[in-house]
Design an enzyme around this catalytic site. Structure first.
Site, PDB file in Angstrom:
ATOM      1  N   GLN A   1       0.725  -1.119  -0.109  1.00  0.00           N
ATOM      2  CA  GLN A   1       0.010  -0.054  -0.151  1.00  0.00           C
ATOM      3  C   GLN A   1       0.950   1.395   0.079  1.00  0.00           C
ATOM      4  OE1 GLN A   1      -1.682   0.574   3.947  1.00  0.00           O
ATOM      5  NE2 GLN A   1      -3.273   2.173   3.154  1.00  0.00           N
TER       6      GLN A   1
ATOM      7  N   GLU B   1      -8.597  -1.010   6.407  1.00  0.00           N
ATOM      8  CA  GLU B   1      -7.516  -0.994   7.079  1.00  0.00           C
ATOM      9  C   GLU B   1      -7.877  -1.259   8.727  1.00  0.00           C
ATOM     10  OE1 GLU B   1      -4.782   2.399   6.558  1.00  0.00           O
ATOM     11  OE2 GLU B   1      -3.176   1.109   7.594  1.00  0.00           O
TER      12      GLU B   1
ATOM     13  N   GLU C   1      -4.159   9.903  18.746  1.00  0.00           N
ATOM     14  CA  GLU C   1      -4.365  11.172  18.581  1.00  0.00           C
ATOM     15  C   GLU C   1      -5.699  11.377  17.502  1.00  0.00           C
ATOM     16  OE1 GLU C   1      -1.386  10.782  18.551  1.00  0.00           O
ATOM     17  OE2 GLU C   1      -0.759  11.523  20.580  1.00  0.00           O
TER      18      GLU C   1
HETATM   19  C1  LIG Z   1       3.885  -0.577  11.514  1.00  0.00           C
HETATM   20  C2  LIG Z   1       3.645   0.409  10.534  1.00  0.00           C
HETATM   21  C3  LIG Z   1       3.330   0.128   9.258  1.00  0.00           C
HETATM   22  C4  LIG Z   1       2.848   0.918   8.254  1.00  0.00           C
HETATM   23  N1  LIG Z   1       2.526   0.428   7.038  1.00  0.00           N
HETATM   24  C5  LIG Z   1       2.153   1.391   5.962  1.00  0.00           C
HETATM   25  C6  LIG Z   1       1.873   0.971   4.696  1.00  0.00           C
HETATM   26  O1  LIG Z   1       2.169  -0.276   4.446  1.00  0.00           O
HETATM   27  N2  LIG Z   1       1.476   1.858   3.836  1.00  0.00           N
HETATM   28  C7  LIG Z   1       1.424   3.153   4.057  1.00  0.00           C
HETATM   29  O2  LIG Z   1       1.116   3.934   3.243  1.00  0.00           O
HETATM   30  N3  LIG Z   1       1.828   3.564   5.102  1.00  0.00           N
HETATM   31  C8  LIG Z   1       2.037   2.738   6.161  1.00  0.00           C
HETATM   32  N4  LIG Z   1       2.308   2.972   7.555  1.00  0.00           N
HETATM   33  C9  LIG Z   1       2.249   4.597   7.933  1.00  0.00           C
HETATM   34  C10 LIG Z   1       1.115   5.114   8.749  1.00  0.00           C
HETATM   35  O3  LIG Z   1      -0.228   5.167   8.050  1.00  0.00           O
HETATM   36  C11 LIG Z   1       1.462   6.381   9.226  1.00  0.00           C
HETATM   37  O4  LIG Z   1       2.415   6.218  10.236  1.00  0.00           O
HETATM   38  C12 LIG Z   1       0.228   7.086  10.014  1.00  0.00           C
HETATM   39  O5  LIG Z   1      -0.904   7.218   9.066  1.00  0.00           O
HETATM   40  C13 LIG Z   1       0.538   8.388  10.724  1.00  0.00           C
HETATM   41  O6  LIG Z   1       1.267   9.333   9.941  1.00  0.00           O
HETATM   42  P1  LIG Z   1       2.760   9.997  10.264  1.00  0.00           P
HETATM   43  O7  LIG Z   1       3.714   8.649  10.546  1.00  0.00           O
HETATM   44  O8  LIG Z   1       3.189  10.605   9.026  1.00  0.00           O
HETATM   45  O9  LIG Z   1       2.664  10.828  11.396  1.00  0.00           O
HETATM   46  P2  LIG Z   1       1.801  12.276  11.480  1.00  0.00           P
HETATM   47  O10 LIG Z   1       0.630  12.107  10.775  1.00  0.00           O
HETATM   48  O11 LIG Z   1       2.985  13.004  10.801  1.00  0.00           O
HETATM   49  O12 LIG Z   1       1.580  12.582  12.626  1.00  0.00           O
HETATM   50  C14 LIG Z   1       2.750  12.916  13.868  1.00  0.00           C
HETATM   51  C15 LIG Z   1       1.935  13.109  15.307  1.00  0.00           C
HETATM   52  O13 LIG Z   1       1.122  14.211  15.002  1.00  0.00           O
HETATM   53  C16 LIG Z   1      -0.063  13.831  15.639  1.00  0.00           C
HETATM   54  N5  LIG Z   1      -1.066  14.501  14.846  1.00  0.00           N
HETATM   55  C17 LIG Z   1      -1.257  14.409  13.498  1.00  0.00           C
HETATM   56  N6  LIG Z   1      -2.225  15.158  13.106  1.00  0.00           N
HETATM   57  C18 LIG Z   1      -3.241  15.562  14.286  1.00  0.00           C
HETATM   58  C19 LIG Z   1      -4.090  16.170  14.552  1.00  0.00           C
HETATM   59  N7  LIG Z   1      -4.882  16.531  13.611  1.00  0.00           N
HETATM   60  N8  LIG Z   1      -4.526  16.388  15.667  1.00  0.00           N
HETATM   61  C20 LIG Z   1      -3.717  15.861  16.755  1.00  0.00           C
HETATM   62  N9  LIG Z   1      -2.624  15.046  16.698  1.00  0.00           N
HETATM   63  C21 LIG Z   1      -2.201  15.038  15.215  1.00  0.00           C
HETATM   64  C22 LIG Z   1       0.065  12.304  15.353  1.00  0.00           C
HETATM   65  O14 LIG Z   1      -0.975  11.650  16.296  1.00  0.00           O
HETATM   66  C23 LIG Z   1       1.312  11.767  15.771  1.00  0.00           C
HETATM   67  O15 LIG Z   1       1.784  11.905  16.961  1.00  0.00           O
HETATM   68  C24 LIG Z   1       2.844   2.300   8.473  1.00  0.00           C
HETATM   69  C25 LIG Z   1       2.979   2.816   9.942  1.00  0.00           C
HETATM   70  C26 LIG Z   1       3.405   1.814  10.764  1.00  0.00           C
HETATM   71  C27 LIG Z   1       3.519   2.407  12.230  1.00  0.00           C
END
Ligand SMILES: Cc1cc2nc3c(=O)[nH]c(=O)nc-3n(C[C@H](O)[C@H](O)[C@H](O)COP(=O)(O)OP(=O)(O)OC[C@H]3O[C@@H](n4cnc5c(N)ncnc54)[C@H](O)[C@@H]3O)c2cc1C
Length: 415
Positions: free
Chosen positions: A132, A250, A380
């Site tokens: 994905q 998902e 969050e």
């Molecule tokens: C084990 C694992 C497998 C994954 N596999 C895939 C995959 O196969 N394909 C894929 O596309 N993605 C994958 N992901 C990514 C996953 O979808 C993202 O990590 C997730 O959507 C969070 O995005 P980010 O890591 O960019 O964090 P961010 O969105 O940048 O968030 C950073 C911090 O800010 C907080 N935050 C963000 N927005 C808000 C808000 N509006 N209000 C309050 N707090 C907020 C979050 O809670 C977090 O603590 C995977 C992640 C993990 C951990």
């Protein structure tokens, strides 16, 4: 809430168990399923493919898929029962979950007939593995902020940009990707969804080394990657609808598959076997109090899961309890693992599975828990969902609402 199987559910359970008994080894007390970390170990993909093919031949693969795509047309509660039964046997890591649980169902809803014909059967049999390609360095929780572009060129589209956290990209044949196709539309409207061959020229996959030593996910770079228009899923600039279908599946897949790793029974055993000042830790008052608190919270989670199960059994759609299960369950798992590591004393600091107690199971659970708190909606974001959709609190202020994507401020240079 009803804890018992209906007669039909009991019959289904018996049939599932009979097939599993004949085809797999039951886990012995103290044994557990290999964790998902094992999916990048040598031979893991092949073993998983062999097990998947065996299930497919007997009609036990993707049981909720419609029969026309090779499934069994099973109900959601039958799927819960199957998962409960299969988890009692030694089976390979679930490396097909992203394709079968999220991307396949998206193709069923939004794909063309030709796409359904071409892709679903090999996906069900595990012959072709899928990943994905959604998240980007600047687009995770705010997925609609994605910046990888796709530009039309004759019968093809040309893709440029970067994805990240792509689980399994290194062993996938196909990926499903969302790209920006109209930067003048608002951010949810100018997105298009495609199927991309992961061996295409211009794709570079770089595994990310994780804190637990494994590399389950990757950075994926796209430089002038060509994708045929026939591989577009849904209409141009309407990819957000498809993305929502994937994300909905998902949440469901993560809720259904959140098992594996050590459990409360393992913690209790550890507390009985560990000595503090020459006496079992279990006899220590403070330890007993922590154990009791974990137990009551786990029971709360278990009964909440039963409510979901009862709703499914009655043919209803489960409510917000699915979000609560992940929001409470993932941090609790982290706390329990942390406590177990404390109990192990100095040995708790070892991660090498040849040396660490219980082959490092508690250490792996501890290091994997933060990921569970992010994937499929961070703590969050889940709190926001509960606040807005369950409690009816006022929605977050969305400063980019109604703005063309290209005009959304991204940093000081645009202000
Ligand atoms: C084990 C694992 C497998 C994954 N596999 C895939 C995959 O196969 N394909 C894929 O596309 N993605 C994958 N992901 C990514 C996953 O979808 C993202 O990590 C997730 O959507 C969070 O995005 P980010 O890591 O960019 O964090 P961010 O969105 O940048 O968030 C950073 C911090 O800010 C907080 N935050 C963000 N927005 C808000 C808000 N509006 N209000 C309050 N707090 C907020 C979050 O809670 C977090 O603590 C995977 C992640 C993990 C951990």
């Amino acid at each position: 809430m009803d804890f018992n199987d209906t007669p039909e559910e009991a019959a289904f359970r018996a049939a599932a168990r009979a097939w599993l008994d004949a085809n797999a080894q039951r886990l012995q007390p103290g044994e557990r399923q290999p964790g998902l970390e094992g999916r990048t170990e040598p031979g893991a993909v092949k073993r998983a493919q062999e097990w998947q093919a065996k299930k497919a031949d007997a009609g036990w693969a993707c049981i909720t898929w419609p029969k026309e795509y090779g499934g069994r047309g099973a109900t959601a509660i039958q799927s819960v029962i199957w998962n409960q039964e299969e988890s009692r046997y030694k089976t390979p890591p679930a490396i097909f979950a992203i394709g079968q649980g999220m991307l396949g169902p998206t193709i069923m809803v939004h794909g063309s007939d030709a796409q359904k014909q071409r892709y679903l059967k090999p996906m069900l049999r595990g012959e072709e593995i899928w990943c994905q390609l959604f998240s980007e360095p600047g687009a995770g929780s705010d997925l609609a902020g994605l910046r990888t572009t796709a530009v039309r060129d004759g019968d093809d589209w040309v893709l440029n940009g970067q994805k990240i956290w792509t689980t399994g990209a290194q062993y996938s044949k196909w990926g499903m990707i969302v790209c920006r196709t109209d930067p003048t539309a608002d951010k949810h409207r100018g997105i298009t969804y495609f199927i991309v061959d992961m061996q295409s020229p211009g794709i570079a996959i770089r595994p990310i080394k994780q804190i637990n030593g494994f590399s389950a996910f990757n950075e994926v770079f796209f430089t002038d990657v060509r994708v045929a228009d026939a591989n577009r899923v849904g209409d141009v600039n309407d990819g957000w609808r498809g993305a929502l279908t994937t994300l909905m599946n998902e949440r469901h897949a993560i809720g259904a598959g959140a098992q594996g790793g050590p459990d409360f029974g393992d913690l209790l055993r550890l507390a009985k076997e560990t000595l503090i000042d020459g006496r079992p830790a279990f006899e220590d008052r403070a330890v007993r109090q922590r154990l009791a608190r974990f137990y009551t919270r786990l029971k709360g989670l278990q009964y909440t899961a039963y409510r979901t199960q009862t709703a499914l059994s009655r043919g209803q759609t489960p409510g917000p309890e699915s979000s609560i299960g992940k929001l409470v369950g993932a941090p609790l798992r982290q706390e329990i693992a942390s406590f177990a590591i404390d109990l192990q004393g100095a040995a708790g600091a070892m991660l090498d599975r040849r040396l660490a107690p219980e082959e490092g199971a508690w250490q792996l659970a501890y290091l994997g828990a933060p990921g569970l708190r992010l994937a499929g909606g961070t703590d969050e974001i889940l709190r926001n969902i509960i606040a807005e959709r369950v409690l009816g609190l006022p929605p977050e202020i969305r400063a980019d609402k109604g703005l063309p994507f290209k005009d959304i401020p991204t940093g000081p240079k645009n202000q």
